[in-house]
Design a protein around this motif. Structure first.
Motif, PDB file in Angstrom:
ATOM      1  N   ALA A 132       0.827  -1.204   0.000  1.00 23.27           N
ATOM      2  CA  ALA A 132       0.000   0.000   0.000  1.00 23.27           C
ATOM      3  C   ALA A 132       0.864   1.257   0.000  1.00 23.27           C
ATOM      4  O   ALA A 132       0.600   2.221  -0.743  1.00 23.27           O
ATOM      5  N   ALA A 133       1.910   1.263   0.837  1.00 20.32           N
ATOM      6  CA  ALA A 133       2.797   2.431   0.871  1.00 20.32           C
ATOM      7  C   ALA A 133       3.510   2.632  -0.466  1.00 20.32           C
ATOM      8  O   ALA A 133       3.650   3.758  -0.951  1.00 20.32           O
ATOM      9  N   GLN A 134       3.936   1.552  -1.097  1.00 21.12           N
ATOM     10  CA  GLN A 134       4.612   1.674  -2.386  1.00 21.12           C
ATOM     11  C   GLN A 134       3.667   2.159  -3.480  1.00 21.12           C
ATOM     12  O   GLN A 134       4.069   2.935  -4.352  1.00 21.12           O
ATOM     13  N   ARG A 135       2.424   1.703  -3.448  1.00 23.45           N
ATOM     14  CA  ARG A 135       1.460   2.173  -4.454  1.00 23.45           C
ATOM     15  C   ARG A 135       1.232   3.676  -4.338  1.00 23.45           C
ATOM     16  O   ARG A 135       1.101   4.379  -5.335  1.00 23.45           O
ATOM     17  N   LEU A 136       1.180   4.172  -3.105  1.00 19.74           N
ATOM     18  CA  LEU A 136       0.948   5.603  -2.924  1.00 19.74           C
ATOM     19  C   LEU A 136       2.179   6.421  -3.278  1.00 19.74           C
ATOM     20  O   LEU A 136       2.091   7.471  -3.916  1.00 19.74           O
ATOM     21  N   GLU A 137       3.356   5.951  -2.863  1.00 25.00           N
ATOM     22  CA  GLU A 137       4.565   6.746  -3.044  1.00 25.00           C
ATOM     23  C   GLU A 137       5.073   6.701  -4.484  1.00 25.00           C
ATOM     24  O   GLU A 137       5.572   7.700  -5.008  1.00 25.00           O
ATOM     25  N   ILE A 138       4.953   5.553  -5.138  1.00 25.99           N
ATOM     26  CA  ILE A 138       5.547   5.403  -6.469  1.00 25.99           C
ATOM     27  C   ILE A 138       4.563   5.747  -7.568  1.00 25.99           C
ATOM     28  O   ILE A 138       4.860   6.529  -8.482  1.00 25.99           O
ATOM     29  N   ALA A 139       3.360   5.153  -7.501  1.00 26.78           N
ATOM     30  CA  ALA A 139       2.397   5.322  -8.588  1.00 26.78           C
ATOM     31  C   ALA A 139       1.234   6.233  -8.240  1.00 26.78           C
ATOM     32  O   ALA A 139       0.447   6.582  -9.117  1.00 26.78           O
ATOM     33  N   GLY A 140       1.092   6.637  -6.974  1.00 31.58           N
ATOM     34  CA  GLY A 140      -0.055   7.457  -6.585  1.00 31.58           C
ATOM     35  C   GLY A 140      -1.381   6.737  -6.756  1.00 31.58           C
ATOM     36  O   GLY A 140      -2.415   7.380  -6.997  1.00 31.58           O
ATOM     37  N   ASP A 141      -1.375   5.420  -6.627  1.00 30.13           N
ATOM     38  CA  ASP A 141      -2.578   4.607  -6.811  1.00 30.13           C
ATOM     39  C   ASP A 141      -3.333   4.561  -5.493  1.00 30.13           C
ATOM     40  O   ASP A 141      -3.103   3.697  -4.641  1.00 30.13           O
ATOM     41  N   VAL A 142      -4.268   5.502  -5.316  1.00 24.35           N
ATOM     42  CA  VAL A 142      -5.021   5.567  -4.058  1.00 24.35           C
ATOM     43  C   VAL A 142      -5.987   4.397  -3.956  1.00 24.35           C
ATOM     44  O   VAL A 142      -6.148   3.802  -2.879  1.00 24.35           O
ATOM     45  N   ASP A 143      -6.639   4.035  -5.038  1.00 19.02           N
ATOM     46  CA  ASP A 143      -7.592   2.920  -4.998  1.00 19.02           C
ATOM     47  C   ASP A 143      -6.890   1.608  -4.661  1.00 19.02           C
ATOM     48  O   ASP A 143      -7.393   0.811  -3.851  1.00 19.02           O
ATOM     49  N   GLY A 144      -5.738   1.370  -5.284  1.00 25.50           N
ATOM     50  CA  GLY A 144      -4.975   0.166  -4.949  1.00 25.50           C
ATOM     51  C   GLY A 144      -4.525   0.159  -3.503  1.00 25.50           C
ATOM     52  O   GLY A 144      -4.534  -0.883  -2.836  1.00 25.50           O
ATOM     53  N   ALA A 258       2.332  13.835 -19.788  1.00 30.13           N
ATOM     54  CA  ALA A 258       3.390  12.860 -19.501  1.00 30.13           C
ATOM     55  C   ALA A 258       4.030  13.111 -18.135  1.00 30.13           C
ATOM     56  O   ALA A 258       4.278  12.175 -17.368  1.00 30.13           O
ATOM     57  N   ALA A 259       4.302  14.381 -17.821  1.00 21.59           N
ATOM     58  CA  ALA A 259       4.874  14.705 -16.506  1.00 21.59           C
ATOM     59  C   ALA A 259       3.915  14.352 -15.379  1.00 21.59           C
ATOM     60  O   ALA A 259       4.317  13.870 -14.314  1.00 21.59           O
ATOM     61  N   LEU A 260       2.618  14.566 -15.613  1.00 25.07           N
ATOM     62  CA  LEU A 260       1.625  14.207 -14.604  1.00 25.07           C
ATOM     63  C   LEU A 260       1.548  12.694 -14.424  1.00 25.07           C
ATOM     64  O   LEU A 260       1.399  12.207 -13.296  1.00 25.07           O
ATOM     65  N   GLU A 261       1.706  11.966 -15.509  1.00 21.56           N
ATOM     66  CA  GLU A 261       1.620  10.507 -15.422  1.00 21.56           C
ATOM     67  C   GLU A 261       2.784   9.928 -14.630  1.00 21.56           C
ATOM     68  O   GLU A 261       2.605   8.986 -13.846  1.00 21.56           O
ATOM     69  N   ARG A 262       3.983  10.470 -14.817  1.00 18.52           N
ATOM     70  CA  ARG A 262       5.138   9.929 -14.105  1.00 18.52           C
ATOM     71  C   ARG A 262       5.394  10.618 -12.767  1.00 18.52           C
ATOM     72  O   ARG A 262       6.362  10.290 -12.078  1.00 18.52           O
ATOM     73  N   GLU A 302      -1.523  22.535  -7.246  1.00 19.65           N
ATOM     74  CA  GLU A 302      -2.001  21.279  -6.671  1.00 19.65           C
ATOM     75  C   GLU A 302      -0.843  20.283  -6.531  1.00 19.65           C
ATOM     76  O   GLU A 302       0.029  20.208  -7.393  1.00 19.65           O
ATOM     77  N   PRO A 303      -0.812  19.486  -5.443  1.00 15.39           N
ATOM     78  CA  PRO A 303       0.231  18.456  -5.295  1.00 15.39           C
ATOM     79  C   PRO A 303      -0.075  17.247  -6.162  1.00 15.39           C
ATOM     80  O   PRO A 303      -1.238  16.898  -6.384  1.00 15.39           O
ATOM     81  N   LEU A 304       0.988  16.583  -6.634  1.00 14.89           N
ATOM     82  CA  LEU A 304       0.823  15.379  -7.445  1.00 14.89           C
ATOM     83  C   LEU A 304       0.739  14.112  -6.598  1.00 14.89           C
ATOM     84  O   LEU A 304       0.276  13.080  -7.068  1.00 14.89           O
ATOM     85  N   ARG A 305       1.202  14.165  -5.390  1.00 13.20           N
ATOM     86  CA  ARG A 305       1.184  13.021  -4.483  1.00 13.20           C
ATOM     87  C   ARG A 305       0.382  13.382  -3.232  1.00 13.20           C
ATOM     88  O   ARG A 305       0.435  14.526  -2.764  1.00 13.20           O
ATOM     89  N   PRO A 306      -0.354  12.440  -2.683  1.00 12.50           N
ATOM     90  CA  PRO A 306      -1.096  12.728  -1.447  1.00 12.50           C
ATOM     91  C   PRO A 306      -0.141  12.968  -0.288  1.00 12.50           C
ATOM     92  O   PRO A 306       0.845  12.232  -0.111  1.00 12.50           O
ATOM     93  N   ASP A 307      -0.420  13.979   0.484  1.00 15.05           N
ATOM     94  CA  ASP A 307       0.404  14.333   1.640  1.00 15.05           C
ATOM     95  C   ASP A 307      -0.334  13.892   2.904  1.00 15.05           C
ATOM     96  O   ASP A 307      -1.233  14.579   3.398  1.00 15.05           O
ATOM     97  N   LEU A 308       0.032  12.726   3.416  1.00 11.20           N
ATOM     98  CA  LEU A 308      -0.611  12.164   4.611  1.00 11.20           C
ATOM     99  C   LEU A 308       0.442  11.987   5.698  1.00 11.20           C
ATOM    100  O   LEU A 308       1.369  11.183   5.543  1.00 11.20           O
TER     101      LEU A 308
END
Length: 346
Positions: A132-144, A258-262, A302-308
């Protein structure tokens, strides 16, 4: 009477001396010839023996060199065989160690007094939290990450131990914080960027005050031929230049996507700045244009990664508990009442 007839004896003596001298010379010559022939024979025999000795020595050296090569080859074969035996021995030892570890793991899992299922549950929970931590930090996959946290919560709920109560509470707080995020920030920003890109073709190409004010008759007559604009207006109106500017704007939009995706915040902001610089050059000032530029400023902030702040606290606390030697107690139903209360190291 002559002298020769009167002295016959001296003449005979001279002849005999001559023959004796000739005979001596012949004997000496014969002896010399025999000596020279014997010396030549001995010399030829010595040369033949020396040549034969050289041939034998060369053959002996060649044989010695052949034996040395064979010896080196045999030594190399012995070394290869020794290395192969050492590798095989290491593999056999490794297989023995793996077999022993497997037997120990099976014995630990099959032994009810050690209660290995709960240890496996802790391993599974730690793995899910790390994912879960890797999904959020690397891919920003909140649902995963939400699904991984839900699976980790279900795994921890299957362990009945009061010492995990704080861990479960921290996990519940972390899940609530992730649920409050709503959709992923990258997905929301991508939707806003697409909405902005869809509004670009609908931007007005004439100033709003020019359309609102009535134009003189001569301007209306010359409108199909001449377009009168203020000198301070820097909007590109030439078709080739405008086509090139719109193509460049589409390229910048692709770079922003592309920058938003990565997850490249610096690249995303730089692409938005270049888009904002192209807008006043392609369209005159108008309320829709100002609204679009305000949307770009909002996207840039706006931030690209969730700040929790609580992100990863459950995983950190679980690892601290396990490194401190957390032991799970076996439920009373597993062992008999007379048996002591065993504990298990996960």
């Amino acid at each position: 009477m002559t002298d020769d007839e009167s002295n016959p004896l001296p003449r005979g003596r001279n002849q005999r001396g001559l023959w004796i001298a000739l005979l001596a010379i012949a004997v000496v010559a014969f002896a010399g010839w025999r000596s020279w022939e014997s010396w030549q024979s001995r010399r030829a025999q010595a040369q033949a023996q020396a040549s034969e000795a050289e041939q034998q020595l060369a053959a002996l050296q060649e044989r010695v060199e052949t034996l040395r090569r064979d010896l080196r080859a045999q030594t190399q074969r012995l070394q290869d065989a020794s290395a192969s035996n050492r590798i095989l021995r290491d593999e056999v030892l490794g297989l023995g160690q793996r077999g022993a570890l497997l037997e120990e793991s099976v014995a630990r899992l099959s032994d009810p007094s050690r209660h290995g299922a709960q240890a496996l549950r802790l391993d599974e929970a730690e793995m899910l939290l790390a994912q879960a931590a890797q999904r959020l930090e690397i891919a920003g996959d909140v649902d995963g990450a939400r699904r991984a946290y839900a699976l980790a919560a279900g795994t921890l709920d299957g362990i009945d131990d009061h010492r995990l109560l704080n861990l479960k509470q921290v996990l519940a707080q972390e899940r609530a914080a992730i649920d409050a995020l709503g959709p992923a920030p990258q997905a929301a920003l991508a939707a806003q960027l697409e909405a902005f890109a869809a509004q670009i073709p609908r931007l007005p190409r004439r100033p709003a005050d020019q359309d609102a004010q009535p134009r003189p008759a001569w301007q209306r007559l010359l409108a199909p031929l001449v377009d009168v604009r203020p000198s301070r207006d820097e909007t590109i109106i030439a078709p080739p230049q405008r086509a090139a500017g719109e193509a460049a704007l589409q390229i910048e939009l692709s770079l922003a996507r592309a920058a938003l995706e990565r997850g490249d915040r610096a690249g995303f902001q730089a692409a938005l700045d270049r888009i904002d610089a192209w807008l006043p050059r392609l369209w005159p000032d108008s309320p829709p244009l100002r609204q679009g530029r305000e949307q770009l400023k909002t996207l840039r902030a706006e931030p690209l990664r969730p700040d929790l702040p609580v992100l990863g606290s459950t995983l950190q606390q679980l690892r601290q508990l396990r490194s401190a030697g957390l032991q799970l107690r076996v439920p009373p139903a597993v062992v008999s009442p007379d048996a002591p209360d065993p504990e298990v190291e996960p």
